[in-house]
Enzyme design. Structure first.
Site, PDB file in Angstrom:
ATOM      1  N   HIS A  66      10.088  -1.613  -5.156  1.00  0.00           N
ATOM      2  CA  HIS A  66       9.573  -2.755  -4.225  1.00  0.00           C
ATOM      3  C   HIS A  66       8.397  -3.351  -4.898  1.00  0.00           C
ATOM      4  O   HIS A  66       8.722  -3.923  -6.137  1.00  0.00           O
ATOM      5  CB  HIS A  66       9.177  -1.970  -2.995  1.00  0.00           C
ATOM      6  CG  HIS A  66       8.773  -2.954  -1.545  1.00  0.00           C
ATOM      7  ND1 HIS A  66       9.226  -4.398  -1.827  1.00  0.00           N
ATOM      8  CD2 HIS A  66       8.003  -2.533  -0.478  1.00  0.00           C
ATOM      9  CE1 HIS A  66       8.642  -4.690  -0.422  1.00  0.00           C
ATOM     10  NE2 HIS A  66       8.026  -3.786   0.022  1.00  0.00           N
ATOM     11  N   HIS A  91      18.318  -7.678  -5.914  1.00  0.00           N
ATOM     12  CA  HIS A  91      17.604  -7.791  -4.556  1.00  0.00           C
ATOM     13  C   HIS A  91      18.704  -7.509  -3.545  1.00  0.00           C
ATOM     14  O   HIS A  91      19.774  -7.723  -3.577  1.00  0.00           O
ATOM     15  CB  HIS A  91      17.113  -9.152  -4.381  1.00  0.00           C
ATOM     16  CG  HIS A  91      16.164  -9.157  -3.405  1.00  0.00           C
ATOM     17  ND1 HIS A  91      16.509  -9.393  -2.086  1.00  0.00           N
ATOM     18  CD2 HIS A  91      14.668  -9.284  -3.750  1.00  0.00           C
ATOM     19  CE1 HIS A  91      15.202  -9.306  -1.499  1.00  0.00           C
ATOM     20  NE2 HIS A  91      14.236  -9.211  -2.117  1.00  0.00           N
ATOM     21  N   ASP A 107       9.320 -10.248  -8.625  1.00  0.00           N
ATOM     22  CA  ASP A 107       8.463  -9.360  -9.597  1.00  0.00           C
ATOM     23  C   ASP A 107       8.622  -9.708 -11.207  1.00  0.00           C
ATOM     24  O   ASP A 107       8.040  -9.079 -11.936  1.00  0.00           O
ATOM     25  CB  ASP A 107       8.640  -7.881  -9.258  1.00  0.00           C
ATOM     26  CG  ASP A 107       8.113  -7.513  -7.915  1.00  0.00           C
ATOM     27  OD1 ASP A 107       6.858  -7.977  -7.849  1.00  0.00           O
ATOM     28  OD2 ASP A 107       8.596  -6.514  -7.038  1.00  0.00           O
TER      29      ASP A 107
END
Ligand code: SDX
Length: 382
Positions: free
Chosen positions: A226, A265, A319
């Site tokens: 995450h 994702h 990210d």
């Protein structure tokens, strides 16, 4: 009676399971679209600030000038940490992980609440402002303390993002740097029913309290699957080292079923729109710093990943390029995930407050795979 495997649909990782209704954030993962209260993330990144975004998420509408000024003043007034917390933090080991420090500090703020048993909406709104205002102060204070430096007191004339960088470095950022930080916070502020938001809702749904819910969020965000992925991306870039090494590294990782951090994702099967925005800032910052190596490695990884696994819907996520941005802002790697939390606290709070409007405790079910009947065998006979 507990459900039998044959009779139920089992969604591992709650994939596609609807757990709440929410008016806050919408994602269309097939086309890579993200909106906050209907407003495209690209528009938010271009025009908004973190303060305005936090207001939007928490109040359900963009503020008027007066509302924004008032909200910003409330945040500024709540930036300083209680002395008790600062004194506690002085006892933390300098080697502690900043996400662990943040989690512990948020939990401690719960003990320091003057009205811990008052769960009225007004008190929770006050708590929301305090938490959003104090997250950056906690992260910056610990970053200084672990170097043996005094924390830098917040400055009332700086915006949320600029003040964070000021407290971190002891020097106010230039306009461009402050804007990059602000956009990063806008991009990370909310993302529908992600793991940490769901975890916060689970805690909130027991009618525990705001601090417990947000502490849960911080702990959940920490994981490398995450929010922790942004730090893992930088470790990967460091390991790869040169553009030439990028392709063999990725091919080898895919062959050995190793995940490439910052890709893939649960919801997006297209390019994460936040990653697109981060990528452009990463490019511009790299050019300004005259240091393109990490950006070029990143682009090469992206090219190979899309070529090899793009058809499976695996693209860069938020990210991937954020780490390169923070690196060029001179921010230590282990503060990247705390920065994600500084932004996401706005989303966690908005979702918890929304869920409390029509609360029901979360209590799902599991498929029992143990024996249905077993004798109790006395210890001496086992
Ligand atoms: C965030 O949910 C949110 O909204 C989160 C977030 C937010 O703003 O809150 O967007 C922030 O958490 C971004 C994600 C950061 N994590 C990473 O970058 C870690 C690397 N990515 C993954 O491990 C993975 O993609 C997840 C955890 C993000 C999603 O996991 P899923 O939905 O359980 O997907 P999966 O692991 O079951 O993968 C499905 C397929 C598999 O291939 P097959 O077995 O079907 O052939 O895709 C492959 C996976 O092997 N795959 C990858 C990959 N991610 C998925 N292959 C290589 N590298 C990857 N990164």
């Amino acid at each position: 009676m507990a459900p039998d495997e044959a009779e139920v649909t089992f969604a591992k990782g709650l994939e596609d399971v609807i757990v709440a209704k929410s008016r806050i954030t919408y994602i269309d993962g097939e086309i890579g679209k993200l909106v906050y209260l209907g407003i495209p993330i690209e528009e938010m990144a271009k025009h908004s600030t973190f303060e305005e975004t936090a207001y939007l998420l928490g109040h359900g509408a963009l503020p008027t000038r007066q509302q924004l000024d008032e909200y910003s003043r409330t945040l500024v007034a709540n930036r300083a940490l209680p002395d008790t917390l600062l004194n506690m933090m002085k006892l933390f080991p300098p080697t502690a992980l900043p996400m662990d420090v943040l989690r512990t500090a948020v939990s401690a703020l719960g003990m320091l609440d003057p009205n811990p048993k008052d769960s009225s909406k007004e008190q929770n709104q006050l708590r929301s402002a305090r938490l959003i205002a104090q997250f950056p102060t906690i992260v910056a204070a610990f970053a200084r303390m672990r170097q043996g430096l005094e924390p830098v007191a917040p400055r009332a004339d700086l915006g949320h993002a600029a003040n964070f960088l000021y407290m971190l470095f002891g020097q106010a950022p230039d306009e461009f740097t402050a804007r990059v930080m602000d956009v990063a916070l806008v991009l990370h502020a909310d993302h529908e029913m992600n793991a940490s938001t769901f975890a916060s809702l689970v805690t909130g749904s027991t009618l525990s309290d705001m601090y417990s819910a947000i502490t849960t969020g911080v702990g959940t965000l920490k994981g490398p699957l995450h929010g922790g992925a942004n730090e893992a991306v930088v470790a990967m870039l460091q390991e790869i080292g040169t553009v030439e090494n990028a392709e063999p590294y990725v091919l080898n990782a895919l062959k050995t079923k190793k995940k490439i951090m910052g890709f893939g994702h649960r919801v997006y099967h297209a390019y994460d729109p936040r990653a697109r925005i981060f990528k452009e800032y990463a490019r511009e910052l790299s050019q300004r710093k005259n240091d393109m190596t990490w950006f070029q490695i990143g682009e090469k990884i992206e090219e190979v990943m899309i070529r090899e696994v793009g058809r499976k819907g695996i693209f860069p996520n938020v990210d991937f390029y954020s780490g390169i941005v923070y690196h060029h802002l001179g921010i230590p790697t282990d503060l990247y995930t705390p920065i994600f939390a500084i932004a996401r606290v706005a989303g966690w709070i908005a979702h918890v407050m929304e869920y409390w409007e029509d609360n029901r405790i979360f209590r799902p079910a599991s498929i029992y795979t143990g024996p249905k009947e077993a004798p109790y065998v006395p210890i001496e006979k086992r």
